[in-house]
Design an enzyme around this catalytic site. Structure first.
Site: not given
Length: 538
Positions: A128-129, A207
Site C-alpha cells: 500500500g505504498g 509491494s
C-alpha cells in the site's frame, strides 16, 4: 428417530466455536468454508503505547477473546485505490492485530486426542505504498489457501504514513517495521499453542509489504524464515536516510502548525492523518519526480540495523546456503505492467518528446535519456510521431527499472527463483478496480497476482474461468510449497530453474489460453542495459 440419534452422535465441535489457547488468553474464533477452516480475526499482537513509539507486548488476561471479525486498520488516508484495498474502520489504539486461518483439524482436539501435526505456515505482509494497508481486505482472506494447501495462513496490520515512519530524536525509528517484527515474534511465541511448525515458515509480501521483507533481509537482524517471497518490490525507489526522513517529519510539523513532536502527538488522529497525507514529494519535477529520495514521502529509512538499500545489500550477498536461517529460499518477481498504475496516477496528461527527454535527463543525464528514448521507441506498438504519448514508454521503463530488472539483479547475485506474472484478466480487472484504474483493464497491473496467489476470486466476487482457476490453484500450490521445500514446486512436467550469475531466466505465470506456465528470459537485453546504469542509486 434415526435422524435424531445421528444428530446426537455428531461430534460436539461441529456446533461450537473454534478455540485456541494463546499467550494473551483463550481465543474464540469462527468457522469458514463450511466448517473446514477456523478463523481467528483481530487477535491483538501488541498494545498501542504512544504515537510514534514502539508498541508494548499485549496484555495477558484470563478472560476469553472473541476474535470473530476483523479489527479496525491503523489510521490512514486511502484514496484513488480499489475499494477492496481500503479498510472500513480505523483506530489508532486497537489496530495492531493479526488474522489466523488454520484447518479445522488444528482445533478439533480434546484432552485425550493425539497432538495435532504441526502446520507449515505462511505469513503475509500487505502493501500500500506505506500509505494505506488493510489485512481485512477480501484479497488476503486465508481461508481458500488453507483449504487448498492445508497450511496456517496469517496476515496482520501495521502502522503506515506519518504514524509509522516519522523520524527524529524524540521518536522511535521505523515504527511500522517494528510492528511487523512484533507480529511475527508474537506468532512464534504462540507457535506451540497453535500447532505451527517454526521450521516451515514462509514470509511473503506484495509491494511495500515485500519491500519491508527485503529491508529485513538486508538488515543486521533478518526475521527468521525458511522462505521469503517478494512480489513486486519497487527496488528502484530508494529508502530515505534518517536525516531526510527527519526533514519530512519537520515538514509535517509545519503543515500541522506544530513546533515539536509533542504537538504532533497531541493532534486528533484524523487531523494527523490529513497532515501526513499532505506531505508530497520534495520539490516535484512536473509532472513527476521519480528519482526523489522521497518518491514515497513516508517509508522506512536507513538506520544502523538497516545500513544500506536492500537492492544493493542483497545484490552483494553470497549465494543462499541451503538450510541457513539467515539465507532463506528466495522467490521474487514482478507483473508485466507494474509501472502502469504509478505513471498514470502521477502523470495526468500526455507527454511529448521534449518533456520525456527533460524528465529522464533530470533522473539520469541527457546522454542516458537520449539512449532510453531510442531504446524504448521500437517497443511501442503505435508509431512514434509528434503526437505520441511518451507515458506509454515511461510505463515500461518504470516497470523494468523499478521492478523487474533490479529483481533479476538480486536473484542473479544472491540466488533465487525469479518470476513474471503475465495474466490478462479484463473481467476481473473491471470488477476489482472499477472506474479507479480503467487503464488496467487490458494490462497486468500492480497487484493483479494477489487473487491468484490467495485463491480469493470468489471471496472478492471476481469473475473467473476454468483456465484462470487452474492458474490460481497452481500459484497457490507453488507459493505454499516454499514452506518446506528448497525449490518451489510446479507440476511434474516443468521445473523452475533458479537464476544465477550466468543467467537471469524467469518463470512466466499465465493460463493455458495465454501460453501457459513456461521458463523464459524476459527483458534480457533491456535489463542488461539497466544493469549498467545501476539500481538504488537515484
Amino acid at each position: 428417530m434415526l435422524v435424531l440419534t445421528l444428530f446426537l452422535l455428531l461430534p460436539s465441535f461441529s456446533f461450537s466455536s473454534p478455540v485456541l489457547s494463546s499467550s494473551i488468553g483463550k481465543l474464540v474464533g469462527t468457522w469458514q468454508e463450511n466448517g473446514t477452516v477456523a478463523a481467528f480475526l483481530g487477535v491483538p499482537f501488541a498494545q498501542f503505547d504512544r504515537r510514534f513509539r514502539y508498541a508494548l507486548p499485549p496484555t495477558n488476561t484470563s478472560s476469553s477473546h472473541i476474535v470473530t471479525s476483523y479489527s479496525p486498520a491503523c489510521p490512514q488516508k486511502c484514496s484513488n485505490v480499489p475499494k477492496a484495498l481500503c479498510p472500513v474502520h480505523t483506530s489508532e489504539t486497537d489496530c495492531l492485530t493479526l488474522n489466523l486461518f488454520v484447518p479445522a483439524s488444528a482445533v478439533h482436539r480434546t484432552p485425550s486426542s493425539a497432538p495435532s501435526p504441526l502446520l507449515d505456515t505462511m505469513i503475509f505482509i500487505a502493501g500500500g505504498g506505506y500509505k494505506f494497508e488493510a489485512s481485512s481486505s477480501c484479497l488476503y482472506s486465508g481461508a481458500p489457501l488453507v483449504l487448498a494447501e492445508h497450511r496456517a495462513v496469517i496476515s496482520f496490520n501495521y502502522r503506515t504514513g506519518v504514524l509509522g515512519f516519522a523520524a527524529g530524536s524524540a521518536v522511535d525509528d521505523n515504527v511500522g517495521l517494528d510492528d511487523q517484527r512484533q507480529a511475527i515474534a508474537f506468532i512464534r511465541q504462540n507457535a506451540q499453542a497453535w500447532s505451527l511448525n517454526t521450521s516451515a515458515f514462509t514470509l511473503f509480501g506484495q509491494s511495500a509489504g515485500a519491500a519491508s521483507l527485503a529491508a529485513s533481509l538486508a538488515s543486521t537482524d533478518p526475521m527468521p524464515a525458511h522462505a521469503v517471497i517478494l512480489e513486486s518490490v519497487p527496488w528502484g525507489l530508494k529508502f530515505s536516510t534518517k536525516e531526510e526522513a527527519t526533514e519530512t517529519t519537520n515538514r509535517a510539523m509545519a503543515a500541522g502548525n506544530c513546533s515539536s513532536i509533542e504537538c504532533l502527538q497531541a493532534l486528533p488522529v484524523d487531523v494527523m492523518v490529513e497532515v501526513g497525507a499532505s506531505i508530497k514529494h520534495v520539490e516535484p519535477f512536473p509532472p513527476w519526480r521519480l528519482h526523489s529520495q522521497n518518491a514515497l514521502a513516508w517509508q522506512p529509512f536507513l538506520t544502523p540495523s538497516l545500513p544500506d538499500q536492500p537492492v544493493v545489500a542483497l545484490s552483494r550477498a553470497m549465494a543462499r546456503a541451503p538450510g541457513s536461517p539467515s539465507q532463506p529460499l528466495l522467490v521474487l518477481g514482478s507483473n508485466t505492467d507494474d509501472g502502469l498504475w504509478f505513471v498514470r496516477d502521477a502523470v495526468h496528461r500526455t507527454l511529448n518528446t521534449e518533456e520525456a527527454l527533460a524528465f529522464l535527463a533530470l533522473i539520469f543525464n541527457t546522454s542516458v535519456a537520449t539512449q532510453l528514448l531510442d531504446l524504448y521507441k521500437p517497443l511501442i506498438d503505435e508509431p512514434v510521431s509528434a503526437s505520441y504519448d511518451w507515458r506509454l514508454s515511461l510505463e515500461r521503463m518504470v516497470t523494468h527499472y523499478i521492478f523487474a530488472c533490479p529483481a533479476r539483479a538480486v536473484a542473479r547475485a544472491r540466488g533465487g527463483f525469479l518470476y513474471r506474472f503475465d495474466q490478462l484478466d479484463e473481467a476481473g480487472a473491471k470488477a476489482f478496480f472499477g472506474s479507479t484504474k480503467s487503464y488496467c483493464y487490458d494490462a497486468v497491473c500492480h497487484g493483479m497476482e494477489l487473487p491468484f496467489v490467495f485463491g480469493t476470486q470468489d471471496v472478492c466476487n471476481l469473475p473467473g474461468s476454468p483456465s484462470l482457476d487452474a492458474l490460481s490453484r497452481q500459484m497457490m500450490h507453488t507459493w505454499a510449497s516454499t514452506t518446506a521445500s528448497d525449490t518451489p514446486v510446479l507440476n511434474a512436467s516443468l521445473a523452475w530453474l533458479p537464476a544465477s550469475p550466468a543467467t537471469g531466466s524467469n518463470l512466466r505465470f499465465a493460463d493455458d489460453s495465454s501460453g501457459g506456465i513456461a521458463m523464459e528470459n524476459a527483458y534480457a537485453s533491456l535489463c542488461d542495459y539497466w544493469d549498467t546504469i545501476g539500481y538504488g542509486v537515484y
